[in-house]
Write a protein that holds these residues in place. Structure first.
Motif, PDB file in Angstrom:
ATOM      1  N   ASP A  51      -4.916 -51.338 -19.021  1.00 36.43           N
ATOM      2  CA  ASP A  51      -5.313 -51.218 -20.425  1.00 36.43           C
ATOM      3  C   ASP A  51      -5.354 -49.763 -20.865  1.00 36.43           C
ATOM      4  O   ASP A  51      -4.925 -49.428 -21.980  1.00 36.43           O
ATOM      5  CB  ASP A  51      -6.684 -51.849 -20.648  1.00 36.43           C
ATOM      6  N   GLU A  52      -5.888 -48.898 -20.010  1.00 34.83           N
ATOM      7  CA  GLU A  52      -5.991 -47.479 -20.359  1.00 34.83           C
ATOM      8  C   GLU A  52      -4.609 -46.826 -20.405  1.00 34.83           C
ATOM      9  O   GLU A  52      -4.316 -46.027 -21.300  1.00 34.83           O
ATOM     10  CB  GLU A  52      -6.880 -46.747 -19.347  1.00 34.83           C
ATOM     11  N   GLY A  64      -1.226 -44.401 -28.037  1.00 33.84           N
ATOM     12  CA  GLY A  64      -1.845 -43.249 -28.679  1.00 33.84           C
ATOM     13  C   GLY A  64      -0.890 -42.087 -28.825  1.00 33.84           C
ATOM     14  O   GLY A  64      -0.930 -41.361 -29.832  1.00 33.84           O
ATOM     15  N   GLY A  75      -2.826 -47.900 -23.445  1.00 36.11           N
ATOM     16  CA  GLY A  75      -3.435 -47.220 -24.582  1.00 36.11           C
ATOM     17  C   GLY A  75      -2.975 -45.779 -24.724  1.00 36.11           C
ATOM     18  O   GLY A  75      -2.840 -45.273 -25.848  1.00 36.11           O
ATOM     19  N   ASN A 119      -6.339 -41.718 -26.788  1.00 36.41           N
ATOM     20  CA  ASN A 119      -7.105 -42.695 -26.010  1.00 36.41           C
ATOM     21  C   ASN A 119      -8.217 -42.029 -25.198  1.00 36.41           C
ATOM     22  O   ASN A 119      -8.533 -42.455 -24.093  1.00 36.41           O
ATOM     23  CB  ASN A 119      -6.149 -43.480 -25.088  1.00 36.41           C
TER      24      ASN A 119
END
Length: 295
Positions: free
Chosen positions: A79-80, A87, A83, A14
């Motif tokens: 969201d990060e 990932g 992610g 990510n």
């Protein structure tokens, strides 16, 4: 914990570099730590889970310890963080995993299961309520009083300055004074947490989790006021919630009523454990995790 049984590695996921430790072989378990910890907070769980026949991976979340520390509050939005977990599972060559999280890692684990149920086999969360339940109880005076630090962390630079005074003594005191079991942390453990927090940029990065969450929740509330919706928050996967009842910041009432969003939920409340539940009662937590994952 035997260091020779652990391997350390890095992965670019990510858009950030995450450091992680790994032990064992078998179905994948991803362990997500909280604030202000790092992978080491799972040191008493990794050997037990590996011995039970699992491939155990515990990352330093972005911004912590040996992982990359991207600049900017927006880099720590949910969201990060979600992610990053997806990932990492991809990097490890798997389509799904058992996901276990404590504190902030628990919040991330909830969100992974809510948003990407197909990537989660089973979910286990330690002292972190379902996000919707926390929103509900945060409106009550008692939980607001206990969650004062969330608002304090919105200030620029001051929280970082105070956490770092006297060689990061406030960080040490979170572990030394916050545990229910006097044997939960020895001085070597505490020094490792202090060293992790003292990494350049680590304090700002870890506090940015709270800053980003506050902004996201404010946006959600505004959206709701104007007729919008936060979407479906249901978790269908088998879920275990382990809760140390002596948590000074999170009320035990947060465990009540979660069945509305988590129909397949099992709750285990540990009266002799604090927020640092997996360190206060490691053997009990290990037994609960293994039993749940194998059930």
């Amino acid at each position: 914990m035997s260091s020779e049984k652990l391997t350390h590695d890095d992965a670019i996921v990510n858009g950030v570099r995450l450091h992680y430790v790994e032990a064992g072989e078998g179905p994948l378990i991803v362990l997500l730590h909280g604030f202000p910890e790092f992978w080491y907070s799972w040191q008493k769980q990794i050997p037990a889970l590996a011995a039970a026949g699992y491939r155990v991976v515990a990352p330093d979340l972005r911004g912590y310890n040996a992982s990359e520390k991207p600049h900017g509050v927006e880099q720590y939005e949910i969201d990060e963080l979600v992610g990053d977990v997806l990932g990492l599972i991809d990097h490890l060559g798997e389509e799904s995993a058992h996901v276990v999280g404590h504190d902030w890692g628990g919040l991330i684990a909830w969100e992974v299961a809510i948003r990407h149920s197909e990537r989660v086999e089973k979910l286990a969360v330690l002292n972190a309520p379902h996000p919707e339940r926390f929103r509900e109880l945060l409106r009550t005076p008692e939980q607001l009083r206990r969650s004062w630090y969330v608002f304090y962390f919105q200030l620029p630079w001051l929280p970082e300055r105070l956490f770092s005074i006297r060689n990061y003594t406030p960080i040490a005191e979170l572990f030394r004074d916050g545990a229910a079991n006097p044997d939960a942390f020895d001085e070597t453990d505490i020094q490792r947490y202090v060293e992790a927090a003292a990494q350049p940029g680590a304090l700002t990065s870890s506090i940015n989790y709270y800053r980003a969450l506050f902004r996201e929740q404010a946006r959600d509330e505004l959206k709701t006021l104007f007729g919008g919706s936060r979407g479906d928050s249901t978790v269908q996967e088998p879920t275990l919630l382990i809760w140390g009842e002596q948590d000074a910041a999170l009320r035990v009432e947060l465990t009540e009523g979660m069945e509305r969003w988590v129909p397949n939920l099992r709750i285990e409340r540990l009266p002799n454990a604090s927020h640092w539940v997996q360190n206060d009662q490691p053997e009990q937590v290990n037994d609960l995790l293994v039993e749940f994952l194998e059930g």
